[in-house]
Structures are given as structure tokens and as C-alpha cells.
Design a protein around this motif. Sequence first.
Motif, PDB file in Angstrom:
ATOM      1  N   THR A 187       2.904 120.777  26.336  1.00 32.76           N
ATOM      2  CA  THR A 187       1.935 121.879  26.402  1.00 32.76           C
ATOM      3  C   THR A 187       2.367 122.996  25.447  1.00 32.76           C
ATOM      4  O   THR A 187       3.523 123.415  25.471  1.00 32.76           O
ATOM      5  N   THR A 188       1.443 123.456  24.628  1.00 35.25           N
ATOM      6  CA  THR A 188       1.695 124.566  23.704  1.00 35.25           C
ATOM      7  C   THR A 188       1.750 125.869  24.508  1.00 35.25           C
ATOM      8  O   THR A 188       1.015 126.015  25.496  1.00 35.25           O
ATOM      9  N   VAL A 189       2.609 126.802  24.088  1.00 37.93           N
ATOM     10  CA  VAL A 189       2.788 128.048  24.858  1.00 37.93           C
ATOM     11  C   VAL A 189       2.669 129.263  23.940  1.00 37.93           C
ATOM     12  O   VAL A 189       3.328 129.332  22.899  1.00 37.93           O
ATOM     13  N   LEU A 190       1.833 130.218  24.351  1.00 37.90           N
ATOM     14  CA  LEU A 190       1.797 131.541  23.727  1.00 37.90           C
ATOM     15  C   LEU A 190       2.309 132.525  24.761  1.00 37.90           C
ATOM     16  O   LEU A 190       1.711 132.694  25.826  1.00 37.90           O
ATOM     17  N   LEU A 191       3.448 133.141  24.456  1.00 36.05           N
ATOM     18  CA  LEU A 191       4.183 133.936  25.437  1.00 36.05           C
ATOM     19  C   LEU A 191       4.217 135.402  25.042  1.00 36.05           C
ATOM     20  O   LEU A 191       4.717 135.756  23.977  1.00 36.05           O
ATOM     21  N   VAL A 192       3.680 136.243  25.916  1.00 29.29           N
ATOM     22  CA  VAL A 192       3.814 137.700  25.769  1.00 29.29           C
ATOM     23  C   VAL A 192       4.913 138.122  26.723  1.00 29.29           C
ATOM     24  O   VAL A 192       4.871 137.789  27.913  1.00 29.29           O
TER      25      VAL A 192
END
Length: 236
Positions: A187-192
Motif C-alpha cells: 500500500t502506498t502511503v502519504l504521511l503528514v
Amino acid sequence: MAMLEVKDLEVYYGVIKAIKGVSFEVNQGEVIALIGANGAGKTTILHTITGLLSAKAGTITFEGQDITRTPGHKIVSMGMAHVPEGRRVFAQLSVYDNLLMGAYTRKDKNEVQETLKKVYQRFPRLEERKNQLAGTLSGGEQQMLAMGRALMSHPKIILMDEPSMGLSPIYVNEIFDIIQEISAGGTTVLLVEQNAKKALAIADRAYVLETGNIVLEGEARALMDDDSVKKAYLGE
């Protein structure tokens, strides 16, 4: 082609320009960190990507499809999940019911049960507490529930907003281990994340946001060694 591409994004709150022409991309399989001080616009960007806020200008493309004006519920069914800041679990529902809410766009009940088994394997504590009201869980357990709920939609990409906020150091480490596991599972992750050191330690690439502008971008390890990043975000 990038899995997610944000181009020249502008977002306003009334007359205030919160996001000032931001562009970045997330490739399939990456963990991308978006770091910056409070009020830099990180959460606003995530809310705009997932359809909770409207863009004034610019485009958001997901798997080659323009989703700039797509409603949030349709974005979920396309394969994007959002773990919001502050966890936002349904406090009066059981852990089990919270998880099922994450699968509301999926029609195949057998597949949903299979995903539920996998979520329980990744978060054994959620299975132990499946009949407990979500509001009675600890902060760390609620964060796990929010992540588990997002995984129930079987997303291609998961957007996480401040997953370590307000957690004890033990839970912080556990949450970051789980993010790495989610990434390793495809799973691709965009993390703030406010904890820039932790975020950069697990990310492939990162973007630094200041007052609605991206001021730095690059390989996460290189940014960790950047003097301006060290001084502003790593406390060094």
C-alpha cells in the motif's frame, strides 16, 4: 506516471490563501512524508485531495484520472483512504462496527470478512477489544482503530494525518512500525507528520511545507542531513 499527482494547487479559506500553488507527486509503493510546522497547510492539502475541501485552482490526478472535483465518497471507492487527524473514531460504536464502517463501499461480504481477518492479524488488540466501545480505547488503540478502519476499504493509497499526535513514545514507535508494515504489504502511503525525525526515518522521499508553499523536497535521508531541516524540524 505518478499514482497521485498534485499540480499548482491553490486552496482558500474565505479570502485567505492557505495553499499557494503546491505541486508534488507520489509514486506507487512509496512512503512520502509531508512535513512542516503547525499551520503550514499539511492537513488542508490532505482534505483537498480526499474531497473534503475544494481547490480554487490546480489539479489532483489519481491513477491518471482527474479527481479535483470528485466527491469524497467516490474517491474512497477508487482506492484512496484517509486516516484523519485526531483519529475520529465513532466513539459510541463498537470496535467491530467501526471497522465495518471502513468497508462501506465494498459489496462482497466474503472479501470484507477476509480483510477483517487481516486487520485483526495486524492489530491483535482490536480483535481482543472488538466488542468494546471505541470511545473507551486508549489514544494509541484509537489510532490503530482509525488505521484499521482505513485498511478495511482495501486502499491502493492511504493518507495519514498526524498518526503519532498525542501518543506515548511506546505507541509512537508501534504506529511507525505498522506504517512500514502497511507499505511493505504494497500500500502506498502519504504521511503528514509533526514528528519529522520519525517521518523521515521511514519515508522514501519528503516535501517540506512552509506557509502554503513547498520549500524543499528530496530523498528523505538527504533531507535528514540538511542543516536547515535539522534546525527547523529535528531540533538539532
